[in-house]
Design an enzyme around this catalytic site. Structure first.
Site, PDB file in Angstrom:
ATOM      1  N   CYS A  33      34.177  62.447  21.554  1.00  0.00           N
ATOM      2  CA  CYS A  33      35.318  62.914  22.355  1.00  0.00           C
ATOM      3  C   CYS A  33      36.230  63.793  21.505  1.00  0.00           C
ATOM      4  O   CYS A  33      37.050  63.285  20.728  1.00  0.00           O
ATOM      5  CB  CYS A  33      36.080  61.715  22.909  1.00  0.00           C
ATOM      6  SG  CYS A  33      37.517  62.171  23.897  1.00  0.00           S
ATOM      7  N   CYS A  83      39.952  63.387  22.072  1.00  0.00           N
ATOM      8  CA  CYS A  83      40.504  62.110  21.568  1.00  0.00           C
ATOM      9  C   CYS A  83      40.688  62.141  20.052  1.00  0.00           C
ATOM     10  O   CYS A  83      41.691  61.673  19.530  1.00  0.00           O
ATOM     11  CB  CYS A  83      39.566  60.936  21.872  1.00  0.00           C
ATOM     12  SG  CYS A  83      39.039  60.785  23.564  1.00  0.00           S
ATOM     13  N   ASP A  84      39.697  62.650  19.344  1.00  0.00           N
ATOM     14  CA  ASP A  84      39.651  62.487  17.889  1.00  0.00           C
ATOM     15  C   ASP A  84      39.882  63.778  17.107  1.00  0.00           C
ATOM     16  O   ASP A  84      40.000  63.749  15.880  1.00  0.00           O
ATOM     17  CB  ASP A  84      38.291  61.901  17.468  1.00  0.00           C
ATOM     18  CG  ASP A  84      38.022  60.543  18.119  1.00  0.00           C
ATOM     19  OD1 ASP A  84      39.004  59.861  18.465  1.00  0.00           O
ATOM     20  OD2 ASP A  84      36.849  60.181  18.275  1.00  0.00           O
TER      21      ASP A  84
END
Ligand SMILES: Cc1cc2nc3c(=O)[nH]c(=O)nc-3n(C[C@H](O)[C@H](O)[C@H](O)COP(=O)(O)OP(=O)(O)OC[C@H]3O[C@@H](n4cnc5c(N)ncnc54)[C@H](O)[C@@H]3O)c2cc1C
Lengths: 103, 306
Positions: free
Chosen positions: B130, B133-134
């Site tokens: 992701c 997300c990261d």
């Protein structure tokens, strides 16, 4: 005990110099799974008074996140007498956390 | 015995719970992780009707509260097996066995993995599925994206504004994703295209340090130092626990049409885990409504229950 919010100023005292088990939750407001995990940790902390649970907001404490090499959140870092012994990434249920700390 | 047991508390499963309760049926929802499913990772959803801009977490929480207020029971236990007995279905979790008149499989989909050694242990220490997300953790670092579809291209574009250098590793020499995105990426100085190549090996000490890339045309391998590898090679249905229960299609999706019926009477499938064209929140919600209504009809019409 409830979850304690920790910053770079008191991380040393609350975590590194703390005897016993500490669960450090690295999280952020924009992270959905972190928000899912927060109530689980509150619950866990209430039930396990012998374990200290601390919360670190990585947006406010980016140096701590960097120091502990956090590269995905939610990230739980487990300490025993100030030394990291395990970590887990992503949402976890209470039983999983209990297993990880060996409760 | 429950009237309806729903496996999975994603958008489809929770919508099915709402419909089941509004038809006055008893409903148990079993969830192996947190409620909400895959959308919880998304910071901003902009195509769900009546919610022009909402986070996946907030959307999921609204639906969860709605289902709970209507009386749906939620238990956070992973389902290991579903059995089709003569007159009832038996749903087995690690701790318990529940029986139901009907079962709705709403287990969704998950990221496809590369299938490399170490891949699972390096999640969070160099491997990610992701980018949004990261990605922020890779400021001024070197990363690679694997994949050839729109997700891979968009991930690369997102990361190119954060990371120092972004490799895009693709096993073919043309992309399946939008040509316009490829064009934008070509203009970026920090993006390097690696065609006809696959990742063969992940090298790590405490965290990911480098990857071994093999050129599929000439078999030549090369080691590239990177800090993060973003895997975007598609999604797969989460149905392996049910392969002996209901018919799956060639890609592992439950072979159920728009009526959400499987080949087993009383077992239904809803959401991303079912054979279908469009896998989105509204179609997942729609499936939940259809599957629950089918389950209600099944219970009301099945002579054994009436
Ligand atoms: C990055 C990303 C962004 C997206 N953005 C959008 C968007 O903006 N708009 C949009 O409409 N769609 C979007 N989608 C698609 C959308 O998220 C999905 O179509 C939808 O969430 C599918 O819902 P579902 O209920 O079918 O499955 P899921 O959300 O996958 O839920 C399935 C649930 O079942 C649980 N489960 C699985 N197996 C078991 C088991 N054995 N026992 C118990 N529980 C189990 C899982 O833990 C999960 O909670 C996006 C998807 C991704 C990956």
């Amino acid at each position: 005990m409830s979850v304690i919010k920790v910053t770079a100023d008191n991380f040393e005292d609350e975590v590194v110099k703390s005897n016993g088990t500490v669960v450090a939750d690295f999280n952020a407001d924009w992270c959905g799974p972190c928000r899912m995990l927060a109530p689980v940790l509150e619950d866990f902390a209430e039930e396990h008074k012998n374990v200290k649970v601390v919360s670190i907001n990585i947006d406010e404490e980016d140096e701590l996140a960097e120091e502990y090499d956090v590269s995905s959140i939610p990230c739980l870092v487990f300490f025993k007498d100030g030394v990291e012994f395990d970590r887990s990434v992503g949402f976890r249920q209470k039983e999983d956390i209990e297993e990880l700390v060996g409760e | 015995m429950y009237d309806i047991i729903i496996v999975g508390a994603g958008i489809s499963g929770m919508t099915a719970a709402i419909y089941g309760r509004r038809a006055s049926k008893s409903v148990l929802v079993l969830e192996g992780a947190s409620y909400g499913g895959q959308i919880v990772n998304t910071a901003s959803v902009e195509n769900y009707p009546a919610a022009p801009n909402i986070s996946g977490f907030d959307l999921a929480t609204e639906i969860y509260n709605q289902a709970k207020a209507l009386g749906a029971e939620f238990k956070f236990e992973k389902v290991l097996e579903v059995k089709d007995l003569d007159t009832e279905k038996s749903v087995v979790t690690k701790k318990n066995t529940y029986s139901g008149k009907t079962v709705i499989l709403a287990t969704g989909s998950e990221n496809r993995k590369l299938g490399l050694e170490n891949e699972n242990t390096l999640i969070g220490t160099g491997i990610s599925y992701c980018a949004t997300c990261d990605g922020a953790f890779y400021k001024n670092k070197t990363v690679a994206v694997v994949g050839g579809g729109n997700t891979a291209l968009e991930d690369a574009l997102y990361l190119s504004d954060i990371a120092e250098k972004v490799y895009i590793i693709h096993r073919r020499d043309t992309f399946r994703g939008e040509e316009s995105t490829v064009e934008i990426l070509r203009q970026k100085e920090n993006v390097v295209f690696v065609y006809n190549s696959v990742v063969k090996k992940l090298n790590a000490q405490k965290r990911l340090e480098s990857i071994e890339i093999e050129n599929t045309a000439d078999g030549h391998t090369e080691t590239v130092n990177i800090n993060g590898l973003f895997v975007a090679v598609g999604r797969i249905p989460v149905n392996s626990a049910f392969s002996g229960l209901v018919e799956l299609d060639g890609s592992g999706y439950v072979a159920a049409s728009e009526n959400c019926r499987t080949n087993v009477p009383g077992i239904f499938a809803a959401g991303d885990n079912r054979t279908k064209e469009i896998r989105q929140l509204v179609t997942a919600a729609a499936d939940g409504a259809v599957a629950a209504t089918q389950a209600v009809n099944f219970i009301n019409n099945y002579r054994y229950f009436s």
